[in-house]
Design a protein around this motif. Structure first.
Motif: not given
Length: 542
Positions: A219-236
């Motif tokens: 869940l932490r990994e998914l949360e971190q990835y979701a936060n990256q998407l929310a921050a506009g980081d689509l490069s990962r």
């Protein structure tokens, strides 16, 4: 904390269906704001760019809300909450604020805030909560606290709620612990050895803890990835964990990233092309506006000149008309003078004829005087012959002779005077003939002059009509050109506005990061933005 005053406590209606977007640097200075944000704030764009974001902070907001917001976003996590903002005129508006850190290699480099419309129930609840928090802060005992935008109540009720949330978070581990306890009770019921029952319990607890740890890690990994998407980081890309429980969510997040990446990439390319076209349109409109303004100014000068020419031609036409009238009067006068001179000539002719007749009469009188003189001589001779008897007759004859001589002398004098008068009459007749010829020539010249003046007057009237039509056409053209200039100026403003709007969209899209590595996101300098908004001093006049 900054306190912006005064406040009016008048609520400004949130623009329905719109979102207020702004981007700030790490010190909270505004780098970008969309048109909806500017309209709701009541400020001008120049008054916002480069300025601290707390320029719109309302004094009714508790310090705890902003403390929790900065603490959350500093950790790279998004924050959400109800916020009351102040407009420039003191009014306020409520928003559901969503603040997201913009990350670069895991480090926040800026913050993006998206504000949406809040419901009336949310606003009323937030007003009551914030009033209670302000009262607690004034009393020095803050029981209501926020953590990542969530309310954390103090006291026993708050502690019980937090324990419940902790237990719910440990759901899989508690399930395995319950299984272990059940195994212990079953083993005790069947008389199993204590060591075996203890091993089963320990194994169940360990397995439960392992499962809970794995679930939390996933869940932490998914949360971190979701936060990256929310921050506009689509490069990962999200690496699959292989866990069956999270496989569906992982695929959904990965697909969302792919879709967003494609959408933002296409939008950026189209927007770049639109920006190029917009810049070309803006440049063309500016040049067209300058040329149209120059043409309008030139045409306006032409219209003024045509107005002056029309006035001059109208004055010339009036003068020609007056000259035509004077020439007509002069023609009449010359005709009358010619008639008078002709009459004088006729009179002089009559006088000459009368003089000739008088000469003939004088000639007759002279002849009579001559014959009378002869008769008197004859009578004197005859009286001399008669002697004494003819003496009286001789006296009469002498008197008759003397009278005849005097008549002859008078006739000669009259003849001389008549001759002189005849000469004068002949000279006058010749002069009258010359005057008549001259006056006839003058009359002909005046008639020709009158005709010329009439032609000039007619030409001036026709020229005035033509110039008036040209002047009217130039004035109509001037009005049309002025309208065209206004339309071109309006088109230029619309093009500038379109370019600004495309710039806003481009600035909003710069939030998204499509590629890894490199220099990361390019962020504007708040100080440079603030300096750029200051009006430049006017050039000194020589």
């Amino acid at each position: 904390m900054r306190s912006n005053l005064p406040v009016s406590q008048r609520e400004y209606p949130f623009p329905s269906g719109r979102h207020l977007v702004s981007t700030t640097d790490l010190k909270g200075r505004i780098l970008h704001c969309n048109a909806a944000f500017i309209e709701a704030s009541g400020y001008a764009r120049e008054e916002l760019l480069g300025q601290p974001h707390n320029l719109i902070r309302h004094p009714d907001m508790p310090e705890e809300a902003f403390r929790d917001m900065w603490a959350t976003i500093a950790e790279g996590r998004p924050w959400s909450g109800l916020v009351k903002n102040r407009r420039k005129n003191g009014d306020h508006y409520w928003v559901m604020a969503n603040v997201t850190p913009l990350l670069d290699e895991g480090r926040p480099v800026a913050y993006m805030s998206v504000r949406s419309e809040a419901s009336r129930a949310q606003i009323e609840s937030a007003e009551a909560l914030y009033a209670q928090m302000r009262a607690e802060q004034a009393e020095g005992r803050l029981l209501q606290r926020l953590q990542q935008g969530e309310l954390q109540r103090g006291g026993l009720a708050g502690l019980t709620a937090r324990l419940g949330e902790g237990l719910r978070a440990q759901g899989p581990g508690l399930a395995m612990a319950a299984i272990a306890c059940g195994g212990l009770m079953l083993g005790a019921g069947f008389g199993a050895p204590a060591g075996a029952m203890a091993a089963v319990a320990i194994g169940g607890l360990a397995l439960g803890r392992l499962m809970a740890g794995r679930s939390q890690a996933a869940l932490r990994e998914l949360e971190q990835y979701a936060n990256q998407l929310a921050a506009g980081d689509l490069s990962r890309d999200l690496r699959p964990s292989g866990r069956r429980q999270s496989r569906g969510l992982e695929r959904a997040l990965q697909q969302m990233a792919v879709n967003l990446r494609a959408l933002v990439s296409d939008t950026r390319r189209e927007l770049e092309q639109m920006n190029q076209v917009s810049e070309e349109i803006v440049q063309g409109n500016r040049e067209l506006s300058q040329r149209t303004e120059a043409q309008a100014a030139s045409l306006e000068q032409t219209a003024a000149s045509m107005e002056q020419i029309t006035a001059t031609v109208r004055q010339s036409a009036d003068s020609a008309q007056q000259a035509s009238g004077v020439a007509g009067e002069l023609s009449l006068m010359s005709t009358h003078s010619a008639a008078v001179v002709h009459s004088v000539g006729d009179t002089m002719g009559t006088i000459a004829q009368s003089s000739q007749r008088i000469g003939e009469i004088i000639q007759l009188i002279d002849s009579i005087a001559f014959q009378t003189n002869i008769l008197a001589l004859n009578a004197a001779v005859e009286s001399a012959r008669a002697g004494e008897h003819g003496r009286g007759f001789a006296v009469v004859a002498a008197e008759v002779r003397a009278l005849a001589q005097r008549s002859s002398g008078a006739a000669r004098e009259i003849k001389q005077l008549i001759g002189e008068s005849s000469d004068n009459v002949e000279a006058g007749q010749r002069q009258t003939g010359n005057a008549r010829a001259s006056i006839d020539e003058t009359r002909q010249s005046v008639e020709q002059f009158t005709g010329l003046i009439g032609g000039i007057a007619q030409g001036a009237r026709e020229q005035l009509d033509g110039i008036s039509q040209i002047n009217q056409a130039v004035q109509q053209m001037d009005g049309i050109t002025q309208q065209n200039a206004a339309l071109v100026a309006q088109l230029a403003r619309a093009s500038d506005q379109m370019l600004d709007q495309s710039g806003e969209v481009a600035a909003a899209l710069r939030v998204f990061r499509l590629e890894r590595g490199g220099a990361g996101r390019a962020q504007a300098d708040a100080v440079a933005l603030r300096r750029a908004q200051k009006p430049r001093p006017a050039p000194a006049l020589a």
